[in-house]
Design a protein around this motif. Structure first.
Motif, PDB file in Angstrom:
ATOM      1  N   LEU A 170       1.781  -4.141  -2.433  1.00 29.90           N
ATOM      2  CA  LEU A 170       2.000  -2.981  -3.295  1.00 29.90           C
ATOM      3  C   LEU A 170       2.640  -3.380  -4.615  1.00 29.90           C
ATOM      4  O   LEU A 170       2.562  -2.639  -5.596  1.00 29.90           O
ATOM      5  CB  LEU A 170       2.885  -1.954  -2.572  1.00 29.90           C
ATOM      6  CG  LEU A 170       2.294  -1.334  -1.302  1.00 29.90           C
ATOM      7  CD1 LEU A 170       3.326  -0.423  -0.636  1.00 29.90           C
ATOM      8  CD2 LEU A 170       1.016  -0.557  -1.612  1.00 29.90           C
ATOM      9  N   LYS A 171       3.269  -4.564  -4.659  1.00 36.12           N
ATOM     10  CA  LYS A 171       3.892  -5.066  -5.881  1.00 36.12           C
ATOM     11  C   LYS A 171       2.924  -5.911  -6.711  1.00 36.12           C
ATOM     12  O   LYS A 171       3.271  -6.375  -7.794  1.00 36.12           O
ATOM     13  CB  LYS A 171       5.118  -5.922  -5.518  1.00 36.12           C
ATOM     14  CG  LYS A 171       6.175  -5.209  -4.684  1.00 36.12           C
ATOM     15  CD  LYS A 171       7.294  -6.170  -4.302  1.00 36.12           C
ATOM     16  CE  LYS A 171       8.299  -5.528  -3.348  1.00 36.12           C
ATOM     17  NZ  LYS A 171       9.024  -4.426  -3.994  1.00 36.12           N
ATOM     18  N   ASN A 172       1.709  -6.132  -6.177  1.00 31.80           N
ATOM     19  CA  ASN A 172       0.720  -7.004  -6.826  1.00 31.80           C
ATOM     20  C   ASN A 172      -0.446  -6.150  -7.335  1.00 31.80           C
ATOM     21  O   ASN A 172      -1.234  -5.635  -6.544  1.00 31.80           O
ATOM     22  CB  ASN A 172       0.218  -8.037  -5.812  1.00 31.80           C
ATOM     23  CG  ASN A 172      -0.828  -8.976  -6.382  1.00 31.80           C
ATOM     24  OD1 ASN A 172      -1.232  -8.870  -7.543  1.00 31.80           O
ATOM     25  ND2 ASN A 172      -1.289  -9.902  -5.563  1.00 31.80           N
ATOM     26  N   PRO A 173      -0.593  -5.996  -8.641  1.00 28.19           N
ATOM     27  CA  PRO A 173      -1.630  -5.108  -9.172  1.00 28.19           C
ATOM     28  C   PRO A 173      -3.056  -5.571  -8.890  1.00 28.19           C
ATOM     29  O   PRO A 173      -3.994  -4.780  -9.010  1.00 28.19           O
ATOM     30  CB  PRO A 173      -1.355  -5.101 -10.679  1.00 28.19           C
ATOM     31  CG  PRO A 173      -0.626  -6.380 -10.942  1.00 28.19           C
ATOM     32  CD  PRO A 173       0.204  -6.620  -9.717  1.00 28.19           C
ATOM     33  N   TYR A 174      -3.249  -6.830  -8.499  1.00 30.89           N
ATOM     34  CA  TYR A 174      -4.589  -7.344  -8.225  1.00 30.89           C
ATOM     35  C   TYR A 174      -4.980  -7.228  -6.754  1.00 30.89           C
ATOM     36  O   TYR A 174      -6.139  -7.476  -6.402  1.00 30.89           O
ATOM     37  CB  TYR A 174      -4.690  -8.811  -8.651  1.00 30.89           C
ATOM     38  CG  TYR A 174      -4.541  -9.022 -10.134  1.00 30.89           C
ATOM     39  CD1 TYR A 174      -5.583  -8.709 -11.004  1.00 30.89           C
ATOM     40  CD2 TYR A 174      -3.365  -9.526 -10.673  1.00 30.89           C
ATOM     41  CE1 TYR A 174      -5.453  -8.899 -12.375  1.00 30.89           C
ATOM     42  CE2 TYR A 174      -3.226  -9.719 -12.046  1.00 30.89           C
ATOM     43  CZ  TYR A 174      -4.276  -9.402 -12.881  1.00 30.89           C
ATOM     44  OH  TYR A 174      -4.140  -9.586 -14.237  1.00 30.89           O
ATOM     45  N   ALA A 175      -4.055  -6.878  -5.882  1.00 30.43           N
ATOM     46  CA  ALA A 175      -4.314  -6.901  -4.445  1.00 30.43           C
ATOM     47  C   ALA A 175      -5.369  -5.879  -4.038  1.00 30.43           C
ATOM     48  O   ALA A 175      -5.477  -4.794  -4.615  1.00 30.43           O
ATOM     49  CB  ALA A 175      -3.024  -6.659  -3.675  1.00 30.43           C
ATOM     50  N   HIS A 176      -6.123  -6.214  -3.008  1.00 36.20           N
ATOM     51  CA  HIS A 176      -7.187  -5.364  -2.491  1.00 36.20           C
ATOM     52  C   HIS A 176      -6.606  -4.224  -1.650  1.00 36.20           C
ATOM     53  O   HIS A 176      -6.726  -3.052  -2.010  1.00 36.20           O
ATOM     54  CB  HIS A 176      -8.148  -6.236  -1.663  1.00 36.20           C
ATOM     55  CG  HIS A 176      -9.248  -5.494  -0.983  1.00 36.20           C
ATOM     56  ND1 HIS A 176     -10.225  -6.118  -0.250  1.00 36.20           N
ATOM     57  CD2 HIS A 176      -9.529  -4.164  -0.890  1.00 36.20           C
ATOM     58  CE1 HIS A 176     -11.068  -5.223   0.238  1.00 36.20           C
ATOM     59  NE2 HIS A 176     -10.652  -4.030  -0.129  1.00 36.20           N
ATOM     60  N   GLY A 326      -0.735 -12.038   0.115  1.00 36.18           N
ATOM     61  CA  GLY A 326      -1.473 -13.037   0.851  1.00 36.18           C
ATOM     62  C   GLY A 326      -2.901 -12.673   1.203  1.00 36.18           C
ATOM     63  O   GLY A 326      -3.467 -11.685   0.719  1.00 36.18           O
ATOM     64  N   VAL A 327      -3.501 -13.493   2.065  1.00 35.52           N
ATOM     65  CA  VAL A 327      -4.878 -13.291   2.506  1.00 35.52           C
ATOM     66  C   VAL A 327      -5.008 -12.011   3.314  1.00 35.52           C
ATOM     67  O   VAL A 327      -6.076 -11.401   3.351  1.00 35.52           O
ATOM     68  CB  VAL A 327      -5.365 -14.511   3.319  1.00 35.52           C
ATOM     69  CG1 VAL A 327      -6.815 -14.352   3.742  1.00 35.52           C
ATOM     70  CG2 VAL A 327      -5.213 -15.800   2.497  1.00 35.52           C
ATOM     71  N   LEU A 328      -3.940 -11.586   3.962  1.00 32.35           N
ATOM     72  CA  LEU A 328      -3.973 -10.328   4.707  1.00 32.35           C
ATOM     73  C   LEU A 328      -4.243  -9.135   3.811  1.00 32.35           C
ATOM     74  O   LEU A 328      -4.663  -8.079   4.290  1.00 32.35           O
ATOM     75  CB  LEU A 328      -2.644 -10.114   5.448  1.00 32.35           C
ATOM     76  CG  LEU A 328      -2.482 -10.813   6.793  1.00 32.35           C
ATOM     77  CD1 LEU A 328      -1.072 -10.605   7.331  1.00 32.35           C
ATOM     78  CD2 LEU A 328      -3.511 -10.328   7.803  1.00 32.35           C
ATOM     79  N   SER A 329      -4.025  -9.296   2.508  1.00 28.77           N
ATOM     80  CA  SER A 329      -4.206  -8.178   1.588  1.00 28.77           C
ATOM     81  C   SER A 329      -5.387  -8.357   0.638  1.00 28.77           C
ATOM     82  O   SER A 329      -5.896  -7.365   0.115  1.00 28.77           O
ATOM     83  CB  SER A 329      -2.920  -7.961   0.768  1.00 28.77           C
ATOM     84  OG  SER A 329      -1.828  -7.694   1.629  1.00 28.77           O
ATOM     85  N   SER A 330      -5.812  -9.597   0.405  1.00 31.85           N
ATOM     86  CA  SER A 330      -6.970  -9.869  -0.465  1.00 31.85           C
ATOM     87  C   SER A 330      -7.667 -11.107   0.070  1.00 31.85           C
ATOM     88  O   SER A 330      -7.031 -12.146   0.234  1.00 31.85           O
ATOM     89  CB  SER A 330      -6.527 -10.134  -1.913  1.00 31.85           C
ATOM     90  OG  SER A 330      -5.768  -9.066  -2.433  1.00 31.85           O
ATOM     91  N   ASN A 331      -8.970 -11.002   0.318  1.00 32.25           N
ATOM     92  CA  ASN A 331      -9.656 -12.139   0.934  1.00 32.25           C
ATOM     93  C   ASN A 331     -11.071 -12.349   0.403  1.00 32.25           C
ATOM     94  O   ASN A 331     -12.048 -12.187   1.130  1.00 32.25           O
ATOM     95  CB  ASN A 331      -9.695 -11.976   2.458  1.00 32.25           C
ATOM     96  CG  ASN A 331     -10.293 -13.192   3.156  1.00 32.25           C
ATOM     97  OD1 ASN A 331     -10.085 -14.316   2.719  1.00 32.25           O
ATOM     98  ND2 ASN A 331     -11.037 -12.961   4.225  1.00 32.25           N
ATOM     99  N   PRO A 332     -11.215 -12.748  -0.884  1.00 33.00           N
ATOM    100  CA  PRO A 332     -12.497 -13.260  -1.352  1.00 33.00           C
ATOM    101  C   PRO A 332     -12.585 -14.718  -0.902  1.00 33.00           C
ATOM    102  O   PRO A 332     -12.061 -15.617  -1.563  1.00 33.00           O
ATOM    103  CB  PRO A 332     -12.394 -13.130  -2.871  1.00 33.00           C
ATOM    104  CG  PRO A 332     -10.930 -13.221  -3.155  1.00 33.00           C
ATOM    105  CD  PRO A 332     -10.199 -12.718  -1.946  1.00 33.00           C
ATOM    106  N   ILE A 333     -13.185 -14.994   0.228  1.00 37.34           N
ATOM    107  CA  ILE A 333     -12.978 -16.232   0.982  1.00 37.34           C
ATOM    108  C   ILE A 333     -12.937 -17.487   0.121  1.00 37.34           C
ATOM    109  O   ILE A 333     -12.015 -18.289   0.213  1.00 37.34           O
ATOM    110  CB  ILE A 333     -14.040 -16.372   2.089  1.00 37.34           C
ATOM    111  CG1 ILE A 333     -13.924 -15.213   3.083  1.00 37.34           C
ATOM    112  CG2 ILE A 333     -13.872 -17.692   2.835  1.00 37.34           C
ATOM    113  CD1 ILE A 333     -15.018 -15.187   4.145  1.00 37.34           C
TER     114      ILE A 333
END
Length: 386
Positions: A170-176, A326-333
């Motif tokens: 929630l603190k990362n504007p790029y997160a999925h 982390g990967v738990l929140s954004s995962n373009p492999i």
């Protein structure tokens, strides 16, 4: 002759989403690359070479994308190299780019990693082009259960990691994934996918890209003089091992142990838990946070989950892990590993925004891939001199 020092002076990433229908594959990588160039105060003309990385071509069905994307990445008339080491490829791509600097082959290198999962079928690709694959979670779940039995970890540890990383996102504007209402109870009650992994303990499928601009000592010092803090690459390491062989320990893969040991030796780290200020670890399923804390000798056997339980891996803890979500929140492999390396660089540059760890001067980044068999890691620092 000693290696040329290497600095990260530009970082860029896309907004990660389930579907980035607003851009083509070429547009996606350019979005990240242009942000990295802007951050580095450079243009395409300043770049000497490009290193590109992604997961298997079957994921999108675009073969040899390094050729397709050469023009989009300003590579006309310049060297372009493709790297592939399964899920660890984003990290490996950054390392290969850094080696081009260390070897004095080039002065300024652009590294780009990406995935557009919405335009392919990663599950089909993971299964070797066959239907009915158990998926990555199905492969890792038995090893997670074995870790739980071996370490005596209570079942809430996985839920705790999932909540921590999603709140960090929630603190990362790029997160999925952005799940402001997430709680331990919601994770526990979410559907079971692969025992013991619940729906909310698993990574998403994302479209996204990440880019880094790396330069030599002169370029790093020039950036610092201009008020653009560099992240100095203190050490890099890569290791791999077969996916199966007699006596293999998939809970604590030897390749991961030796990769970390080599990295710490190069960086002069004797006590990782005390010497490292923040870590970005590749955690696609929640239980891999305590598993990698132990698997890379940051914590002793059976101690990784206790760090999680005490809250030590939260942003305000003694050893923050994945403050970006982390990967738990954004995962373009293909890009997930480079995102770990980029976020570590941003931490020591003091440019991580709302998820900045106070006083971060030494950061660890790690990526793994395949059947927990490919590893790439680096340590970055605020200062060239340690």
């Amino acid at each position: 002759m000693s290696a040329e020092p290497c600095a990260v002076v530009g970082v860029g990433q896309t907004h990660h989403r389930t579907k980035r229908q607003d851009v083509s594959l070429a547009g996606l990588v350019r979005e990240a690359a242009l942000r990295a160039l802007e951050d580095a105060a450079m243009t395409w003309r300043d770049i000497d070479a490009i290193v590109i990385g992604k997961a298997p071509d079957a994921f999108e069905g675009v073969m040899m994308p390094e050729l397709y994307l050469a023009d989009a990445l300003g590579a006309a008339g310049k060297p372009i190299m493709r790297v592939h080491t399964a899920g660890s490829v984003g990290g490996s791509t950054a390392i290969v780019a850094s080696h081009l600097i260390h070897a004095r082959a080039h002065r300024r290198v652009l590294a780009v990693a990406f995935e557009k999962q919405s335009e392919g079928n990663a599950q089909w690709g993971l299964s070797g082009g066959k239907s009915g694959s158990m998926g990555a979670g199905g492969i890792f779940a038995p090893w997670i259960r074995a870790y739980i039995r071996r370490s005596g970890a209570p079942e809430h540890i996985g839920w705790q990691v999932a909540v921590k990383d999603r709140l960090n996102a929630l603190k990362n504007p790029y997160a999925h994934l952005r799940l402001p209402e997430i709680t331990i109870e919601k994770v526990r009650e979410s559907p079971m996918l692969w025992d013991p992994l619940h729906w909310l303990e698993s990574c998403p499928s994302s479209d996204g890209a990440c880019a880094l601009v790396l330069t030599d000592e002169a370029g790093g010092r020039e950036a610092a003089a201009d008020g653009r803090a560099p992240a100095w690459v203190a050490a890099t390491a890569m290791r791999s091992e077969p996916s199966s062989f007699p006596g293999r320990d998939p809970i604590r893969p030897r390749g991961g142990v030796e990769c970390a040991a080599d990295l710490y030796r190069q960086a002069g780290i004797t006590d990782p838990l005390a010497d490292i200020d923040v870590a970005e670890l590749y955690v696609p399923f929640s239980w891999y946070e305590p598993m990698w804390l132990e698997g890379h000798d940051i914590a002793g056997p059976g101690e990784g989950w206790k760090l999680v339980d005490r809250g030590e891996t939260e942003i305000g803890g003694s050893f923050p892990v994945n403050p970006s979500g982390g990967v738990l929140s954004s995962n373009p492999i293909g890009a997930s590993g480079m995102l770990r390396f980029a976020e570590a660089a941003q931490q020591v540059r003091g440019q991580a925004g709302e998820h900045q760890v106070d006083g971060a001067r030494v950061a660890l980044a790690q990526a793994y891939g395949g059947a927990a068999q490919y590893f790439s890691m680096w340590v970055v620092r605020t200062s060239l001199d340690g």
